[in-house]
Design an enzyme around this catalytic site. Structure first.
Site, short mmCIF file in Angstrom:
data_model
loop_
_atom_site.label_atom_id
_atom_site.label_comp_id
_atom_site.label_asym_id
_atom_site.label_seq_id
_atom_site.Cartn_x
_atom_site.Cartn_y
_atom_site.Cartn_z
N ARG A 36 0.82 -1.22 0.00
CA ARG A 36 0.00 0.00 0.00
C ARG A 36 0.85 1.27 0.00
NH1 ARG A 36 -4.69 -2.21 4.02
NH2 ARG A 36 -5.97 -3.10 2.37
N LYS A 219 -19.82 -16.99 0.09
CA LYS A 219 -21.26 -16.76 0.29
C LYS A 219 -21.95 -16.03 -0.86
CE LYS A 219 -21.19 -16.59 5.28
NZ LYS A 219 -21.36 -15.73 6.44
N GLY A 376 -10.62 -8.67 -2.33
CA GLY A 376 -10.27 -9.65 -1.31
C GLY A 376 -9.41 -10.83 -1.73
N GLY A 399 -13.06 -3.72 -0.17
CA GLY A 399 -14.43 -3.24 0.01
C GLY A 399 -14.82 -2.19 -1.01
#
Ligand code: AMP
Length: 418
Positions: A36, A219, A376, A399
């Site tokens: 980062r 999910k 992710g 996100g």
């Protein structure tokens, strides 16, 4: 009006830059992955090379107030190394008036962690657990009120604002969104932000067809927003990973002990119907690798996704499934990958995810396809396997990328564009 980092005249200007230096630290406060920080270097160097001075602001971790372990002082050495100049540090982001005023062109000042103040996120802290709704409302109103001064103070240090923190672009925080209005004619994106925005646009804006999305992960519930939004641009959608079993069970298949969200089954059927209506071809993993335990050394075999025996669970895409997907992917001109297609943390069940990374590299290198890996775990997978440089773009914002792919307007982007 939004400015462009390439053409803006930084000479003689103090430039406040929101970066995402939220890097992982070990127990000795050493950086274990500086990706980062490196990602922000082109923007930071540009300002210095063009004769400006830098005031860098970031968050680190999720402190609930000032805390040594979340101090940005731990990362100053690495920032100095990467920028090649000495870096000054202000241990309180709200008390940097003097340090900012004294800053000379070519110099760099790093402000302490913005989240030492509740005002950065604009959320009240330290509320009693049994606080009433009234009390919660009052606390929220109070922090929103004091947030105004917090933002004003940060803005007062500089002549110009750059947002280069894509990882927090989906948050309407003081330093990511609210501050922009103080620089109506001197606000812009940094190179990292520009790269992310361009990559998103190449998939969602006006993509080269055919477009294929690979959606994996655990999910259905966490991916539903993306799936539905992508139906508007996709020709094909490959659905893999743990979420596939909710679809299979909803269609009447036997899935053994595989991951399943029973309450999402009606939604899964609805997704399949919508895909048909929109002309999107769906590829669910047909043959899968199953295991007799959720463990790295479990016994495994291959079976049809709808015939998984009791006591067994789906863990990865089987070679025959990967073959079908490969053909689809190698015929695509735009590919988006979000989420691993198997339990890639266990080497025995990482083959499908590894293979997807290889195919994406081939699609990019040989076919000239635009390939975006975002969100992710698929980013972790592609990086871990050394394929990050062989695809077109690997997003740095988990996100934020997910929300962008859901079609949401990111506050950090909107504030600069307004
Ligand atoms: P997500 O954060 O939704 O992208 O989910 C990533 C997680 O999904 C990873 O930790 C994978 O191990 C997990 N996953 C992928 N395939 C499966 C599967 N077949 N069964 C259980 N978990 C899975």
């Amino acid at each position: 009006m939004q400015q462009n980092i390439n053409t803006y005249d930084f000479a003689g200007k103090k430039v406040i830059v929101r970066v995402d230096f939220n890097v992982p630290l070990n127990e000795k406060f050493e950086i274990t992955d500086d990706t980062r920080i490196r990602a922000a270097v082109p923007t930071l160097k540009k300002v210095l090379e063009k004769g400006g001075a830098l005031i860098i602001m970031s968050h680190l971790g999720r402190p609930k107030g000032p805390a040594d372990k979340f101090s940005l002082k731990h990362i100053l050495g690495r920032v100095e190394e990467l920028l090649g100049v000495a870096v000054k540090f202000c241990p309180d982001c709200q008390k940097a008036d003097e340090a900012a005023a004294e800053l000379k062109m070519g110099e760099v000042l790093v402000l302490e962690n913005l989240r030492f103040y509740a005002e950065e996120e604009g959320k009240p802290r330290g509320l009693a657990e049994d606080a009433t709704d009234e009390e919660k409302k009052a606390a929220k109103a109070a922090v929103k009120e004091s947030q105004k001064d917090f933002v004003k103070k940060l803005a007062s240090y500089a002549d110009c604002y750059i947002n280069d923190a894509f990882g927090t672009a989906h948050r309407a925080h003081a330093s990511t969104a609210l501050i922009a209005k103080y620089f109506p004619n001197d606000k812009m994106f940094g190179y990292l932000m520009e790269g992310e925005i361009k990559a998103i646009d190449q998939v969602l804006g006006n993509p080269q067809k055919p477009v294929t999305a690979i959606i994996g992960g655990a999910k259905v519930s966490s991916k539903i927003g993306i799936i539905e939004h992508l139906f508007d641009v996709c020709d094909n959608m490959i659905i893999g990973g743990g979420m596939v079993y909710t679809f299979i069970k909803a269609q009447g298949g036997q899935i053994g002990e595989s991951l399943c969200e029973d309450d999402q089954m009606p939604l899964a059927l609805d997704i399949l119907k919508k895909a048909e209506e929109k002309g999107v071809k769906i590829y669910l993993s047909k043959e899968v690798v199953i295991a007799n335990d959720f463990a790295p050394d479990a016994e495994s075999k291959i079976c049809l996704n709808s015939e998984i025996p009791a006591g067994w669970q789906g863990m990865d895409a089987a070679p025959s499934t990967l073959k079908i997907w490969e053909e689809v992917l190698l015929n695509s001109k735009t590919i988006l990958w979000n989420g691993p297609v198997g339990v890639f943390e266990f080497p025995a069940f990482a083959k499908g995810t590894n293979r997807i990374a290889e195919i994406l590299a081939e699609a990019t290198q040989k076919n000239g396809a635009f390939t975006l890996v975002g969100g992710g775990d698929s980013v972790a997978a592609v990086t871990q396997m050394g394929f990050a440089k062989k695809v077109s773009y690997v997003s740095t914002g988990g996100g934020a990328m997910l929300e962008a792919l859901e079609g949401k307007v990111l506050p950090g982007i909107a504030a600069v564009r307004e």
